[in-house]
Write an enzyme that holds these catalytic residues in place. Structure first.
Site, PDB file in Angstrom:
ATOM      1  N   GLU A 165      -8.903 -11.710 -46.170  1.00  0.00           N
ATOM      2  CA  GLU A 165      -8.392 -11.523 -47.519  1.00  0.00           C
ATOM      3  C   GLU A 165      -7.499 -12.655 -47.992  1.00  0.00           C
ATOM      4  O   GLU A 165      -6.850 -13.329 -47.199  1.00  0.00           O
ATOM      5  CB  GLU A 165      -7.589 -10.229 -47.576  1.00  0.00           C
ATOM      6  N   CYS A 193      -1.813 -16.430 -51.121  1.00  0.00           N
ATOM      7  CA  CYS A 193      -1.604 -16.160 -49.697  1.00  0.00           C
ATOM      8  C   CYS A 193      -2.978 -16.147 -49.049  1.00  0.00           C
ATOM      9  O   CYS A 193      -3.849 -15.392 -49.469  1.00  0.00           O
ATOM     10  CB  CYS A 193      -0.916 -14.794 -49.565  1.00  0.00           C
ATOM     11  N   CYS A 219      -6.262 -11.172 -35.281  1.00  0.00           N
ATOM     12  CA  CYS A 219      -5.205 -12.013 -34.691  1.00  0.00           C
ATOM     13  C   CYS A 219      -4.972 -11.576 -33.259  1.00  0.00           C
ATOM     14  O   CYS A 219      -4.938 -10.388 -32.954  1.00  0.00           O
ATOM     15  CB  CYS A 219      -3.916 -11.888 -35.488  1.00  0.00           C
ATOM     16  N   CYS A 247       1.267  -8.344 -32.894  1.00  0.00           N
ATOM     17  CA  CYS A 247       2.606  -7.833 -33.211  1.00  0.00           C
ATOM     18  C   CYS A 247       2.532  -6.341 -33.539  1.00  0.00           C
ATOM     19  O   CYS A 247       1.591  -5.886 -34.193  1.00  0.00           O
ATOM     20  CB  CYS A 247       3.200  -8.599 -34.389  1.00  0.00           C
ATOM     21  N   CYS A 281       2.179  -5.084 -37.311  1.00  0.00           N
ATOM     22  CA  CYS A 281       1.204  -5.779 -38.163  1.00  0.00           C
ATOM     23  C   CYS A 281      -0.186  -5.174 -38.010  1.00  0.00           C
ATOM     24  O   CYS A 281      -0.698  -5.063 -36.894  1.00  0.00           O
ATOM     25  CB  CYS A 281       1.183  -7.257 -37.780  1.00  0.00           C
ATOM     26  N   CYS A 304       2.311  -7.726 -47.235  1.00  0.00           N
ATOM     27  CA  CYS A 304       2.290  -8.367 -45.915  1.00  0.00           C
ATOM     28  C   CYS A 304       1.887  -7.388 -44.832  1.00  0.00           C
ATOM     29  O   CYS A 304       2.390  -6.278 -44.791  1.00  0.00           O
ATOM     30  CB  CYS A 304       3.675  -8.851 -45.529  1.00  0.00           C
TER      31      CYS A 304
HETATM   32  N1  SAH Z   1       0.630 -14.955 -38.137  1.00  0.00           N
HETATM   33  C1  SAH Z   1       1.584 -15.534 -38.990  1.00  0.00           C
HETATM   34  C2  SAH Z   1       1.228 -15.440 -40.454  1.00  0.00           C
HETATM   35  C3  SAH Z   1       0.654 -14.159 -40.962  1.00  0.00           C
HETATM   36  S1  SAH Z   1       1.704 -12.762 -41.048  1.00  0.00           S
HETATM   37  C4  SAH Z   1       2.951 -14.957 -38.748  1.00  0.00           C
HETATM   38  O1  SAH Z   1       3.058 -13.973 -38.028  1.00  0.00           O
HETATM   39  O2  SAH Z   1       3.918 -15.529 -39.238  1.00  0.00           O
HETATM   40  C5  SAH Z   1       2.729 -13.092 -42.459  1.00  0.00           C
HETATM   41  C6  SAH Z   1       4.071 -12.372 -42.413  1.00  0.00           C
HETATM   42  O3  SAH Z   1       3.916 -10.962 -42.636  1.00  0.00           O
HETATM   43  C7  SAH Z   1       4.767 -12.516 -41.093  1.00  0.00           C
HETATM   44  O4  SAH Z   1       6.135 -12.778 -41.231  1.00  0.00           O
HETATM   45  C8  SAH Z   1       4.564 -11.163 -40.509  1.00  0.00           C
HETATM   46  O5  SAH Z   1       5.468 -10.913 -39.495  1.00  0.00           O
HETATM   47  C9  SAH Z   1       4.713 -10.264 -41.700  1.00  0.00           C
HETATM   48  N2  SAH Z   1       4.186  -8.916 -41.489  1.00  0.00           N
HETATM   49  C10 SAH Z   1       3.175  -8.533 -40.696  1.00  0.00           C
HETATM   50  N3  SAH Z   1       2.983  -7.207 -40.768  1.00  0.00           N
HETATM   51  C11 SAH Z   1       3.895  -6.727 -41.625  1.00  0.00           C
HETATM   52  C12 SAH Z   1       4.178  -5.426 -42.146  1.00  0.00           C
HETATM   53  N4  SAH Z   1       3.472  -4.362 -41.772  1.00  0.00           N
HETATM   54  N5  SAH Z   1       5.180  -5.303 -43.033  1.00  0.00           N
HETATM   55  C13 SAH Z   1       5.876  -6.389 -43.440  1.00  0.00           C
HETATM   56  N6  SAH Z   1       5.644  -7.640 -42.996  1.00  0.00           N
HETATM   57  C14 SAH Z   1       4.669  -7.809 -42.093  1.00  0.00           C
HETATM   58 FE1  SF4 Z   2      -0.772 -12.101 -35.912  1.00  0.00          FE
HETATM   59 FE2  SF4 Z   2       0.198 -10.235 -37.519  1.00  0.00          FE
HETATM   60 FE3  SF4 Z   2       1.693 -11.168 -35.534  1.00  0.00          FE
HETATM   61 FE4  SF4 Z   2       1.172 -12.740 -37.652  1.00  0.00          FE
HETATM   62  S1  SF4 Z   2       2.360 -10.834 -37.659  1.00  0.00           S
HETATM   63  S2  SF4 Z   2       1.051 -13.293 -35.458  1.00  0.00           S
HETATM   64  S3  SF4 Z   2      -0.916 -12.050 -38.145  1.00  0.00           S
HETATM   65  S4  SF4 Z   2      -0.233 -10.033 -35.309  1.00  0.00           S
END
Ligand code: SAH
Ligand code: SF4
Length: 385
Positions: free
Chosen positions: A91, A104, A111, A115, A118, A344
């Site tokens: 997306e 974005c 991924c 995390c 996420c 996000c």
């Molecule tokens: N992988 C990279 C970029 C993609 S994620 C990274 O982790 O930085 C982009 C941002 O969204 C990151 O700061 C991530 O931690 C945040 N993010 C991921 N899941 C989220 C959620 N459920 N609520 C708010 N922010 C989130």
């Molecule tokens: Fe991957 Fe989501 Fe962690 Fe970013 S926040 S590194 S997209 S798992």
């Protein structure tokens, strides 16, 4: 085999022209047609010799991933879902604001970092996106918006690599994509208007500093290693001290810049005054002034499988105040596109399989200028109708 010209930066395109028996400078013309004018057909490139156009028709194509769906949020954000084959979908989200238009974009399907908070992480890793798939998101969004808003000027002024995937783990494609974004013959974005967001792949932060020091955002989310290991598993490989050192080294390549730390606010997990105090210590460690970084607090966007909840607004605000009072510039991110799951970490939700995506997201497909007007894009002055 036909070459997809969206794969190439200017240097790559010049080499391609040479292989075709053409002069290298033709690449600049081609590059402009593709990225600045949004041409997808060689016949549209009217100032190229007919013989060259015929050659290109045989040897090359300009192919963007196809759009499965488009959704416009009530706040004006637009989310596109792209089919990248093999049942994978990624997306991109356009976020209009008064003084900028931000796109974005995604760097991987899924991924591997995993995390906890996420949804992309929960879905697992499928594959790296190619340059054409990364740049294709920008190409599509920019030219779609221009066309449907009837404008010729640039609509997208900022790009953030904050969609699906960890950009620094798809480095080769990332760096070529960044060069295309920055090229004056393509999108002409300045270094500071392109942000790479990373969960902290330390050696690649150094590499990015050497190759292309764009704005750096680091997803921190915790104030100590024990907590960060639980939230961002990559911390077991690169601990906070190593990560902070890499950030300081990065700023040697971009001296007047700052690093943005993203911090997802999770209720009862990382949002206490003690956590804020630990962060302040980390920032000041080694006698540093606080001006080298900023914090962006992201209210957690919940999804069912996470088992986590968003910190209450009052706690987010007092956390922000504590950091600000210590001299650390801190902002709270506005959540955008909530109603279309474009916030996000919600990108593509749990929709790994595109057949499911097609069913789930076929709700509404909008292609009309009046819809964009309704979404407030024109009114906000980001684009001029
Ligand atoms: N992988 C990279 C970029 C993609 S994620 C990274 O982790 O930085 C982009 C941002 O969204 C990151 O700061 C991530 O931690 C945040 N993010 C991921 N899941 C989220 C959620 N459920 N609520 C708010 N922010 C989130
Ligand atoms: Fe991957 Fe989501 Fe962690 Fe970013 S926040 S590194 S997209 S798992």
């Amino acid at each position: 085999m036909t070459a997809n010209l969206l794969e190439y930066d200017l240097e790559g395109l010049a080499a391609f022209c040479e292989r075709l028996g053409e002069k290298r400078f033709r690449a600049t013309q081609l590059f402009r047609w593709i990225h600045q004018k949004g041409a997808a057909q060689f016949d549209d490139m009217t100032d190229l010799a007919k013989s060259l156009r015929e050659k290109l028709k045989v040897a090359a194509c300009i192919q963007v991933p196809s759009v499965v769906s488009q959704h416009i949020s009530s706040d004006g954000s637009i989310k596109w879902l792209f089919d990248v084959g093999g049942n994978d979908a990624v997306e991109a989200v356009f976020i209009p604001e008064a003084d900028r238009g931000t796109l974005c974009i995604s760097s991987q399907a899924g991924c591997i970092v995993g995390c906890r908070f996420c949804s992309t992480g929960h879905q697992g890793f499928s594959r790296h996106l190619t340059v054409a798939e990364i740049i294709g998101q920008l190409w599509f969004a920019e030219h779609f918006l221009r066309k449907h808003l009837g404008v010729t000027d640039r609509v997208i002024s900022n790009v953030v690599m904050m969609g699906m995937g960890e950009p620094l783990l798809n480095y080769e494609a990332l760096i070529i994509s960044l060069r295309i974004m920055l090229s004056d013959h393509a999108y002409g974005l300045s270094r500071r208007r392109v942000t790479v967001s990373t969960s902290g792949v330390v050696p690649m932060i150094d590499q990015l500093g050497r190759d292309c020091p764009v704005a750096l955002a680091v997803s921190l989310h915790a104030s100590n290693d024990t907590l960060r290991e639980q939230l961002v598993p990559l911390n077991r490989k690169y601990c906070i001290a190593d990560l902070f050192q890499a950030c300081h080294r990065y700023l040697e390549f971009a001296p007047r810049d700052f690093v943005t730390f993203e911090y997802c606010m999770l209720d009862g997990v990382n949002d206490s005054p003690e956590h804020a105090a630990e962060l302040i210590d980390l920032v000041r460690k080694g006698g540093n002034e606080t001006g080298w970084c900023k914090f962006n607090l992201i209210p957690f966007n919940p999804f069912p499988a996470s088992g986590l909840t968003r910190s209450p607004q009052a706690r987010i605000l007092s956390f922000s105040k504590q950091l600000n009072d210590a001299g650390i510039v801190t902002t709270v991110r506005k959540t955008r596109g909530d109603d279309i799951d474009a916030a996000c970490g919600q990108l593509a939700g749990d929709v790994k399989d595109i057949t499911d995506v097609k069913k789930r997201m076929g709700r509404r497909t909008i292609m009309l200028k009046s819809d964009l007007e309704m979404a407030g894009l024109l009114k906000q002055g980001v684009v001029h109708g």
